[in-house]
Design a protein around this motif. Structure first.
Motif, PDB file in Angstrom:
ATOM      1  N   LEU A  12      -9.714   0.361  -3.314  1.00 60.57           N
ATOM      2  CA  LEU A  12      -8.308   0.150  -3.642  1.00 60.57           C
ATOM      3  C   LEU A  12      -8.063   0.747  -5.014  1.00 60.57           C
ATOM      4  CD1 LEU A  12      -7.994  -3.603  -2.604  1.00 60.57           C
ATOM      5  CD2 LEU A  12      -7.392  -1.607  -1.228  1.00 60.57           C
TER       6      LEU A  12
ATOM      7  N   ALA B  12       0.861  -1.176   0.000  1.00 64.54           N
ATOM      8  CA  ALA B  12       0.000   0.000   0.000  1.00 64.54           C
ATOM      9  C   ALA B  12       0.902   1.232   0.000  1.00 64.54           C
ATOM     10  CB  ALA B  12      -0.896  -0.001   1.232  1.00 64.54           C
TER      11      ALA B  12
ATOM     12  N   LEU C 114      -2.316   1.373  -4.352  1.00 68.02           N
ATOM     13  CA  LEU C 114      -1.470   0.190  -4.285  1.00 68.02           C
ATOM     14  C   LEU C 114      -0.354   0.252  -5.320  1.00 68.02           C
ATOM     15  CD1 LEU C 114      -4.240  -2.579  -4.082  1.00 68.02           C
ATOM     16  CD2 LEU C 114      -3.098  -1.392  -2.177  1.00 68.02           C
TER      17      LEU C 114
ATOM     18  N   LYS D  19      -3.926 -13.264  -1.333  1.00 68.88           N
ATOM     19  CA  LYS D  19      -3.388 -11.903  -1.456  1.00 68.88           C
ATOM     20  C   LYS D  19      -3.259 -11.240  -0.086  1.00 68.88           C
ATOM     21  CE  LYS D  19      -6.731 -11.167  -4.345  1.00 68.88           C
ATOM     22  NZ  LYS D  19      -6.998 -12.534  -4.762  1.00 68.88           N
TER      23      LYS D  19
ATOM     24  N   ILE E 155      -2.203  -7.290   1.425  1.00 70.25           N
ATOM     25  CA  ILE E 155      -1.821  -5.897   1.191  1.00 70.25           C
ATOM     26  C   ILE E 155      -1.151  -5.396   2.449  1.00 70.25           C
ATOM     27  CG2 ILE E 155      -2.655  -3.568   0.694  1.00 70.25           C
ATOM     28  CD1 ILE E 155      -5.060  -4.879  -0.714  1.00 70.25           C
TER      29      ILE E 155
END
Length: 299
Positions: free
Chosen positions: A48, A11, A62, A90, A92
């Protein structure tokens, strides 16, 4: 957390509300450069964005170029202290994420009067063509023709209400949800209008409670994403590209940065242009509130 079975994505920047949230939800919608995350318990959306996106309320940029090949609608999402788990594969990481804060503007009476509001209204309108927004639609599609007619009728009703200082909430409510898409044209217009009218010390900011009352009573007439965007806008929280143009106007830059206008035009298929149409009207109303006459049709 990140594991050998999870792809890790960094991020880059995010607003405070995004970074502070803890809870669960799901991937709601996936686009090329954006992903909407739905939080059912709060009826709330987070977004996102790819690295090319501009910062925005409830959003996180991102280190990704595109989103559609990585995320899938329906995947579970879990926000934790160190990052966000998405699906089963996944992660982040937010450990090095920088917080983004939108600037807060203020203009005293002398500063307000010195701004070339009429000039800004004209400059913004010159950047908009009839194919950019349903407000200016001139095509042959009868469905779009009718929407364009209603948009203009309700826009003029709101301008009259603001001019007279009465029936403002009803006029705003009549606009909410009119149009097509995830954020209908009328809602994007109201977002653009509010960016200027609700600047601290603006003479028309006194009507902000009327706008808030309208979204409270009529918010269910639009999409959840658009309702949230309107609520944020009425509380003076906007995306970065919009904030950049407002800052440029407020600081009375001598040159006109049309690139800032172009950046907003590129938001969505027509959302940015609808916002700009609202900003142009707000600049004209600002000139009007300064004691000079502005024709509605010149907005």
């Amino acid at each position: 957390m990140a594991t050998p079975t999870r792809r890790c994505v960094a991020a880059l920047t995010a607003d405070g509300a995004f970074l502070e949230f803890r809870g669960t939800g799901r991937v709601e919608q996936v686009f090329s450069r954006a992903v909407n995350l739905f939080i059912p318990e709060q009826q709330r959306l987070f977004t996102l964005l790819s690295e090319s996106g501009d910062n925005a309320p409830n959003s996180c940029r991102l280190a990704l170029t595109h989103c559609e090949d990585l995320f899938q609608p329906g995947e579970p999402v879990s926000f934790t202290q160190s990052g966000i788990a998405v699906g089963t594969d996944k992660w982040i990481t937010t450990s090095d994420c920088q917080a983004w804060q939108m600037p807060i503007w203020s203009a005293d009476a002398d500063h307000f009067a010195a701004i070339s509001w009429r000039g800004w209204s004209e400059v913004i309108r010159q950047q908009l063509n009839h194919h950019d927004t349903l407000f200016l639609y001139q095509g042959d599609n009868p469905f779009y023709q009718e929407i364009a007619r209603e948009l203009q009728l309700r826009r003029r009703a709101l301008i009259t209400a603001l001019d007279n200082g009465e029936y403002i909430s009803a006029a705003v409510g009549q606009l909410i949800g009119l149009g097509i898409g995830l954020t209908p044209s009328s809602d994007d217009y109201l977002v653009g209008l509010s960016t200027i009218l609700f600047i601290n010390q603006h003479p028309l900011k006194k009507y902000r409670q009327d706008f808030l009352a309208a979204i409270q009573s009529e918010g269910n007439n639009t999409t959840l994403l658009s309702k949230i965007t309107l609520e944020e806008a009425f509380h003076q929280r906007y995306r970065e590209n919009v904030a950049r143009l407002v800052t440029h106007i407020i600081t009375q830059q001598h040159h006109v940065a049309t690139q800032y206008i172009t950046d907003i035009k590129n938001i969505g298929s027509s959302s940015g242009c609808d916002m700009l149409y609202g900003m142009a009207d707000a600049c004209a109303l600002s000139h009007r509130s300064g004691g000079n006459y502005v024709d509605q049709d010149s907005c």
